[in-house]
Design a protein around this motif. Structure first.
Motif, PDB file in Angstrom:
ATOM      1  N   TRP A  48      -3.238  -1.983  14.080  1.00  0.00           N
ATOM      2  CA  TRP A  48      -2.454  -1.343  15.143  1.00  0.00           C
ATOM      3  C   TRP A  48      -2.822  -1.854  16.532  1.00  0.00           C
ATOM      4  O   TRP A  48      -2.086  -1.638  17.478  1.00  0.00           O
ATOM      5  CB  TRP A  48      -2.633   0.167  15.082  1.00  0.00           C
ATOM      6  N   GLY A  53       0.279  -6.812  13.973  1.00  0.00           N
ATOM      7  CA  GLY A  53       0.624  -5.816  12.970  1.00  0.00           C
ATOM      8  C   GLY A  53      -0.147  -5.969  11.684  1.00  0.00           C
ATOM      9  O   GLY A  53       0.094  -5.236  10.724  1.00  0.00           O
ATOM     10  N   PRO A  86      -1.069  -2.622   6.026  1.00  0.00           N
ATOM     11  CA  PRO A  86       0.376  -2.501   5.816  1.00  0.00           C
ATOM     12  C   PRO A  86       0.910  -3.542   4.828  1.00  0.00           C
ATOM     13  O   PRO A  86       0.441  -4.684   4.801  1.00  0.00           O
ATOM     14  CB  PRO A  86       0.954  -2.745   7.214  1.00  0.00           C
ATOM     15  N   GLY A  90       3.284  -5.006  10.974  1.00  0.00           N
ATOM     16  CA  GLY A  90       4.112  -4.339  11.966  1.00  0.00           C
ATOM     17  C   GLY A  90       4.838  -3.120  11.459  1.00  0.00           C
ATOM     18  O   GLY A  90       5.352  -2.332  12.250  1.00  0.00           O
ATOM     19  N   LYS A  91       4.892  -2.930  10.135  1.00  0.00           N
ATOM     20  CA  LYS A  91       5.520  -1.745   9.553  1.00  0.00           C
ATOM     21  C   LYS A  91       4.408  -0.909   8.930  1.00  0.00           C
ATOM     22  O   LYS A  91       3.941  -1.192   7.829  1.00  0.00           O
ATOM     23  CB  LYS A  91       6.572  -2.140   8.516  1.00  0.00           C
ATOM     24  N   ASP A  93       4.165   2.283   7.970  1.00  0.00           N
ATOM     25  CA  ASP A  93       4.403   3.494   7.191  1.00  0.00           C
ATOM     26  C   ASP A  93       4.133   3.320   5.704  1.00  0.00           C
ATOM     27  O   ASP A  93       4.016   4.317   4.984  1.00  0.00           O
ATOM     28  CB  ASP A  93       5.832   3.997   7.405  1.00  0.00           C
TER      29      ASP A  93
END
Length: 316
Positions: A48, A53, A86, A90-91, A93
């Motif tokens: 982060w 990312g 991740p 960058g993603k 979630d």
């Protein structure tokens, strides 16, 4: 209980992102000079804050520092984690999780960045209920059998899943988890509240956790964020609202009294209290300056007496 700086853990989360190589090397050098021996990182640190990312920066800095200090490796306990990087940079979630292929691939990448052929402690970083727990246990056990890992830890899991994983390890004849990593501190948030910045549903030490550890002395507890981001001593970082309740008021009053008697900061007393507690909680200290590191290391040398501990424990 006798404690020392060797019981503290240096958190390397922001090495390579917020802290460049020079700053990170200085912190690592000072930590070892003062008797520190255990360093905690992760394959996802710090995605982060990286600008890409993706994580891996912390492990890479540690690898460069180890290479620049030949011979020091044997004095250290190096711990890293898997599970929260991740899937797509960058993603944030959807983490990669704890499937067997992920564990095998990510451990190989961690070892390459660290420049090592094994790590002393490998953590399952967070829950992954998309994957059968038996698969995760088998894959972690295979890493131990292959000589890539000495011990296994489990972080941010509910107690029943920890015990289930340890039972599965017995059934499979593989290495069980023998360390827990959760967040805790001297003050606690109100029940059933969301603590800002703490996203793991089962990331907090509870009374059930303590009971489990007291009946399983073979398990070790590591505590992350023990100083609540500096809230004990920094006026510019007040405690989040979820800590505003009568229990906190009583505990902070007693903490201030003990700190005054010892000529210490409240944060130092918190670290010492964790080290002297039963079961012991090994604090992971995340610092960005040498001054912060020196203050944390000095906490292990505080003359915290049995009376101090009793008073701190009794405050409610």
């Amino acid at each position: 209980m006798t404690v020392s700086t060797a019981d503290l853990v240096l958190g390397a989360m922001y090495f390579g992102t917020r802290n460049d190589d020079k700053e990170s090397f200085a912190l690592l050098d000072r930590f070892v000079e003062r008797g520190g021996r255990t360093i905690d990182t992760s394959d996802c640190y710090a995605f982060w804050a990286s600008g890409t990312g993706a994580g891996g920066q912390s492990e890479a800095v540690l690898g460069r520092w180890l290479a620049a200090n030949p011979g020091i490796r044997q004095e250290l306990v190096i711990a890293t984690k898997v599970g929260m990087e991740p899937q797509v940079p960058g993603k944030f979630d959807v983490p990669q999780g704890l499937s067997a292929p992920v564990i095998e691939r990510q451990l190989a990448a961690s070892l390459e960045r660290l420049g090592l052929d094994r790590v002393d402690l490998y953590w399952a970083h967070g829950e992954d209920r998309r994957v059968d727990l038996a698969e995760t246990v088998a894959a972690m056990g295979a890493a131990v059998r292959a000589g890539q890992v000495d011990r296994l830890g489990i972080s941010n899991h509910p107690t029943w899943r920890v015990e289930q994983a340890r039972a599965l390890a017995r059934e499979q004849g593989v290495e069980p988890f023998t360390a827990l990593q959760l967040t805790t501190s001297y003050v606690r948030p109100r029940p059933d509240t969301q603590v800002p910045g703490k996203d793991h549903r089962f990331g907090f030490v509870t009374d059930e956790t303590i009971d489990y550890l007291q009946t399983h002395p073979e398990l070790e507890l590591w505590a992350y964020s023990p100083l609540v981001q500096g809230s004990y001593d920094r006026a510019d970082r007040p405690f989040p609202d979820v800590y505003d309740h009568p229990g906190t008021t009583a505990r902070l009053a007693e903490l201030s009294s003990v700190a005054s008697e010892l000529g210490a900061t409240r944060g130092q007393v918190v670290l010492s209290w964790l080290l002297h507690s039963t079961p012991q909680a090994r604090p992971i200290v995340g610092v960005s300056t040498l001054e912060q590191l020196d203050q944390a290391l000095a906490a292990a040398e505080l003359p915290l007496s049995a009376d101090h501990l009793a008073r701190l424990d009794a405050a409610h």
